[in-house]
Scaffold this active site. Structure first.
Site, short mmCIF file in Angstrom:
data_model
loop_
_atom_site.label_atom_id
_atom_site.label_comp_id
_atom_site.label_asym_id
_atom_site.label_seq_id
_atom_site.Cartn_x
_atom_site.Cartn_y
_atom_site.Cartn_z
N HIS A 26 0.95 -1.12 -0.05
CA HIS A 26 0.01 0.03 -0.19
C HIS A 26 1.01 1.27 0.05
O HIS A 26 1.33 1.64 0.80
CB HIS A 26 -0.96 0.05 1.24
CG HIS A 26 -2.06 0.97 1.17
ND1 HIS A 26 -3.35 0.59 1.10
CD2 HIS A 26 -1.95 2.28 1.09
CE1 HIS A 26 -4.29 1.58 1.12
NE2 HIS A 26 -3.27 2.83 0.98
N HIS A 28 1.27 4.97 -2.43
CA HIS A 28 0.73 5.72 -3.28
C HIS A 28 1.94 6.45 -4.22
O HIS A 28 2.60 7.31 -3.62
CB HIS A 28 -0.11 6.75 -3.04
CG HIS A 28 -1.43 6.02 -2.34
ND1 HIS A 28 -2.81 5.95 -3.11
CD2 HIS A 28 -2.00 5.64 -1.20
CE1 HIS A 28 -3.79 5.58 -2.58
NE2 HIS A 28 -3.10 5.33 -1.22
N GLY A 187 -9.70 7.66 -2.45
CA GLY A 187 -10.24 9.03 -2.58
C GLY A 187 -11.28 9.09 -1.51
O GLY A 187 -11.10 8.32 -0.35
N HIS A 214 -9.89 0.62 -0.76
CA HIS A 214 -9.66 1.23 0.53
C HIS A 214 -10.83 1.38 1.21
O HIS A 214 -12.19 1.60 0.77
CB HIS A 214 -9.58 2.77 -0.07
CG HIS A 214 -8.00 3.22 -0.30
ND1 HIS A 214 -7.36 2.80 -1.35
CD2 HIS A 214 -7.22 3.86 0.42
CE1 HIS A 214 -6.13 3.34 -1.37
NE2 HIS A 214 -5.83 3.92 -0.27
N GLU A 217 -10.97 3.32 6.81
CA GLU A 217 -10.06 4.38 7.13
C GLU A 217 -10.89 5.56 7.49
O GLU A 217 -10.77 5.84 8.66
CB GLU A 217 -9.25 4.53 5.82
CG GLU A 217 -7.99 5.66 5.98
CD GLU A 217 -7.25 6.24 5.00
OE1 GLU A 217 -6.27 6.94 5.16
OE2 GLU A 217 -7.82 5.94 3.74
N ASP A 314 1.81 3.94 3.18
CA ASP A 314 0.79 4.62 2.43
C ASP A 314 1.20 5.96 1.53
O ASP A 314 1.21 5.78 0.41
CB ASP A 314 -0.27 5.12 3.36
CG ASP A 314 -1.42 5.76 3.05
OD1 ASP A 314 -1.80 5.47 1.77
OD2 ASP A 314 -2.17 6.40 3.65
#
Length: 375
Positions: A26, A28, A187, A214, A217, A314
């Protein structure tokens, strides 16, 4: 926050965190840029930045992201996305992203990003994916030239607030034999459930294409349910709020006695992987129900109960972190040893979007590396 020095040792060993073989699930692309590269790329296209001083810009990202709010955290991406709108920008960012993984001891990584956010300067969706793949392959060559090795796959992501899920799913499948290994939605989570992208998930299921979502969270158990049953997710992006379905019945000096709800029990028993990101979870307020320090993170509770926990950065820029740093923070908070750190990497290897034979080879490489580290 301070990144883990290359020479910081795992307690009780002569092994550094950075030298351990690791898996990144994970991570980005638009959250892993180098501040110096942002400044250079912005200058080339006339993009305004909060600062053109490298350290000041790095501090701005971290301070802006450290808000306790996922929407505020996500706003920092306006800057990184702004310099990732050309082929040259995407190739450079992807190459440096993977170079930095190699430097952190990562031997398998999945790079997640949303091609639909990179089209403002004329790139098509396919051209964007091809540009990132070019950068990845250049970095793999860099590693090979330096006597290192890494495998990297793209996770093509659809933005959950947009109406392009099926189009992006088709893009991912179109490139499945050219670097793309999986699909994600990302998003603003709250208010945009996975069911909104049901056409994309139906299509992916018929294509036998792996999905991570996702969930858990910025929203809770209903979001996780949606990821599993509408998204058919094989992994949960973060998923930390599955701990809301765990009741602590009582504690004594040696033990904690808990009861698992049906959802938590399902996630645990089916070994659905949690892509946990401790520092990020603090920044976005994902663990606010439990506290505001790493030691309050339910990571250890989930680990001790047998959930498939993994450790991820992340967004390395926003959290000023790396997998090595996340491992060091968890080790300090929960007194983990080398065997615990190996479990986290083996969990990640088992969950990688790779054929089973490749996952077995990856697990062997991890075990060999940890055996050498403990010798």
């Amino acid at each position: 926050m301070t990144a883990v020095p290359d020479d910081e040792f795992v307690p009780g060993t002569r092994t550094t965190f950075a030298s351990l073989p690791k898996v990144s699930l994970h991570d980005h692309l638009d959250g892993g840029l180098r501040p110096g590269s942002i400044i250079e790329l912005a200058d080339a296209i006339g993009f305004a930045l909060p600062s053109t001083d490298e350290q000041e810009l790095a501090d701005w990202f971290e301070d802006s992201a450290d808000s306790g709010s996922l929407p505020s955290y996500l706003a920092t991406f306006d800057v990184t996305l702004g310099v990732m709108q050309t082929r040259e920008g995407l190739v450079r960012v992807a190459r440096e992203f993977v170079d930095d993984l190699v430097a952190d001891g990562v031997i398998y990584g999945e790079v997640r990003w949303a091609p639909e956010q990179h089209l403002t300067r004329g790139l098509s969706l396919d051209e964007a994916v091809e540009s990132v793949q070019e950068g990845i392959e250049l970095a793999i060559d860099d590693a090979r030239a330096a006597g290192r090795s890494i495998q990297v796959g793209q996770l093509v992501t659809a933005m959950r607030h947009a109406d392009r899920g099926l189009e992006i799913a088709e893009l991912a499948v179109r490139h499945r034999d050219r670097g793309v290994v999986g699909f994600d939605i990302a998003g603003a989570e709250l208010g945009f459930p996975p069911r909104n992208q049901l056409a994309a998930f139906d299509y992916l299921a018929h294509q036998f294409f792996p999905v991570t979502v996702h969930a858990g969270e910025a929203d809770g158990l209903e979001s996780i349910k949606g990821a599993l049953f509408d998204g058919r997710a094989l992994r949960l992006g973060h998923g930390v709020r599955i701990a809301e379905d765990i009741d602590i019945d009582r504690q004594d000096d040696e033990n904690t006695y808990v009861s698992l709800g049906r959802l938590a029990e399902w996630v645990k028993d089916r070994e659905i992987t949690l892509e946990l990101s401790p520092s990020s979870n603090l920044q976005t307020g994902a663990i606010a129900a439990w506290g505001d320090e790493i030691v309050d993170h339910p990571f250890d509770l989930l680990y001790q109960l047998g959930f498939q926990v993994t450790v991820n950065p992340d967004n390395r820029l926003m959290s000023n972190t790396s997998i090595s740093r996340e491992l060091a923070l968890l080790t300090d908070a929960f007194s983990y040893d080398l065997s615990d750190l190996e479990v986290f990497q083996l969990n990640a290897a088992a969950a990688a979007f790779l054929p089973v034979e490749d996952r077995e080879d990856l697990a062997d490489a991890i075990s060999d590396g940890f055996e050498a580290a403990g010798a």
